[in-house]
Design an enzyme around this catalytic site. Sequence first.
Site, PDB file in Angstrom:
ATOM      1  N   ASP A  59       0.952  -1.216  -0.155  1.00 18.44           N
ATOM      2  CA  ASP A  59      -0.123   0.057   0.027  1.00 18.44           C
ATOM      3  C   ASP A  59       1.042   1.301   0.221  1.00 18.44           C
ATOM      4  O   ASP A  59       1.796   1.423   0.945  1.00 18.44           O
ATOM      5  CB  ASP A  59      -0.904  -0.140   1.233  1.00 18.44           C
ATOM      6  CG  ASP A  59      -1.795   1.203   1.288  1.00 18.44           C
ATOM      7  OD1 ASP A  59      -1.639   1.805   0.552  1.00 18.44           O
ATOM      8  OD2 ASP A  59      -2.473   1.216   2.488  1.00 18.44           O
ATOM      9  N   HIS A  99      -4.494   4.269   6.344  1.00 18.53           N
ATOM     10  CA  HIS A  99      -2.978   3.831   5.602  1.00 18.53           C
ATOM     11  C   HIS A  99      -1.841   4.033   6.220  1.00 18.53           C
ATOM     12  O   HIS A  99      -1.757   5.394   6.860  1.00 18.53           O
ATOM     13  CB  HIS A  99      -3.135   4.374   4.087  1.00 18.53           C
ATOM     14  CG  HIS A  99      -4.639   3.918   3.471  1.00 18.53           C
ATOM     15  ND1 HIS A  99      -4.499   3.053   2.576  1.00 18.53           N
ATOM     16  CD2 HIS A  99      -5.853   4.525   3.411  1.00 18.53           C
ATOM     17  CE1 HIS A  99      -5.763   3.081   2.062  1.00 18.53           C
ATOM     18  NE2 HIS A  99      -6.581   3.848   2.357  1.00 18.53           N
TER      19      HIS A  99
END
Length: 553
Positions: free
Chosen positions: A193, A367
Amino acid sequence: MADPVRITFLGGLGEIGRNCACIEVDGRIMLLDCGLMFPDLDMLGVDLVLPDFTYLRDNADRVEGCITTHGHEDHVGGLSFLLRDISFPIYGSELALGIARNRIEEAGLLGRTELIPVRDGERRMIGPFDVEFIPVTHSVPHGFATAFHTPQGTILHSGDFKLDLTPVDGRLTDLARMGQIAKEDGVRLLLADSTNAEEAGHSRSESSVGAVLYDLFHAHEGRRIITASFASHVHRVQQIADAAMAFGRTVVTIGLSMKKNVRLARDLGLLKIPDHAIRDIEDVGDLEPGKVCIISTGSQGEPMSALALMASGESRWLKLGPDDTVILSSHPIPGNEMNVSKVIDGLVRLGAEVVHSGIADVHATGHAKADELKTLHSITRPDWFIPVHGEYRHLRQHARIAASMGTPEDRILVCEDGDSVLLTDDGIERTESVPAGYLYVDGIVGDIGHGVLRDRKVLAEEGVVVVIAAVDVVNGVVITGPEVITRGWVHAPEAEELLGEATEVVRQAIEEALAEEAPDVETLQRVIRRAAGRFVNQRTRRRPMIVPVVMEA
């Protein structure tokens, strides 16, 4: 010599959304996520954007299934469209499957798939795929990193993750298992990610938002409180509900997706709100305003969402005013800033007090930021690395982070949508790319195409001029017309002289064409388009769409 493994990226590399990749082992394809993206402002009339499914349709007989890493729409929202073309089972957590099931059921496609739940730490064979599901913390419960144990070694996909040491549900990112894989088998390829690769430091813990919400509920006692967050953000909903219940408020949900997801999460035991503390929106009129907490959809300013309807005064359930406080417990997704700003402005115009992430710490990202990414790289020590999930600048920055953590630069590949790579005994090589353009959805119609969007843009910016004429081609005469009708070019009642000139110019062009030969209808349409377009551009310096209509007598 071990069999090669192919990885093909259909979406999510170069944009936020449309996450979709293919892992190929022994001639079989495992799909890793199948998401959608919300449209940019210049995608006029478009509701959703999907990956290009051409590669999957062409290889439908080889698709073994789809693994969903978690339940966000940018990872599962495309499944209900792909299932129209091909049939396959779907693997994921119960929550992710429940969220995906809603859309699939609405599309009437449940019969074309099987929803197969998997558990934390589970390792199972799916055809030739040896897949391990590793828990990670994200902004929706029960996210997974996936480890594919392949003939070419272990391919580790981080999924959307963060390193939250105090998550609301106590479910930590299992760095220990990732480290064990790295130590025992080694990580041949890491896909990770990149969303927050440009953000320095560590992300805030989700549980820190709870304390901020508690303080806000205390500061606004006696006022009606409306909160907005992602419907899938179960942990945020839990913290809002906890703060509400601490001050004796009843929780009310508004918005179809919020209602469905709250019911699903409560059924799965992921959301703990007792029956006496939650009511339906239909009952909101019976409750004391100062003892209510409404949890709404629309935190991204979606035009027809519950919060947007409140901001425009069009909600059938709530009329907001000076006694209301609205808490936007979210942060705008890139591209949605204007929509969110418009909703906030509408709420303030109604007299409501609005609290958002620019005023208070009412949101925590799901995130990993730069230091968390460094931790992941230090633990996994991959042989090869490909950054995923982010705009191109995020991918580039993540590549720099990987290099700073010791991965050789010649073993870092920055890929884009459509890229396909082959993992062999000799390393990774790029192979022929596959179709990976945007598939636009307008209503239930897929692939409306760039041509349609281009036409819509011209219509929006320049308007349209329609020229209608009836001609006798055989005798070479104009029977009626031409008549010039316009929308969005000039206002007809105020431009009669200009329209009269346009009519005369087009008439002369038609008569000249008829005098030279007996042209067909298509030729006359080109003559009209050219004459009208030249006149319009010369007189107004604009380029509206010219639509010639020729009727043959």
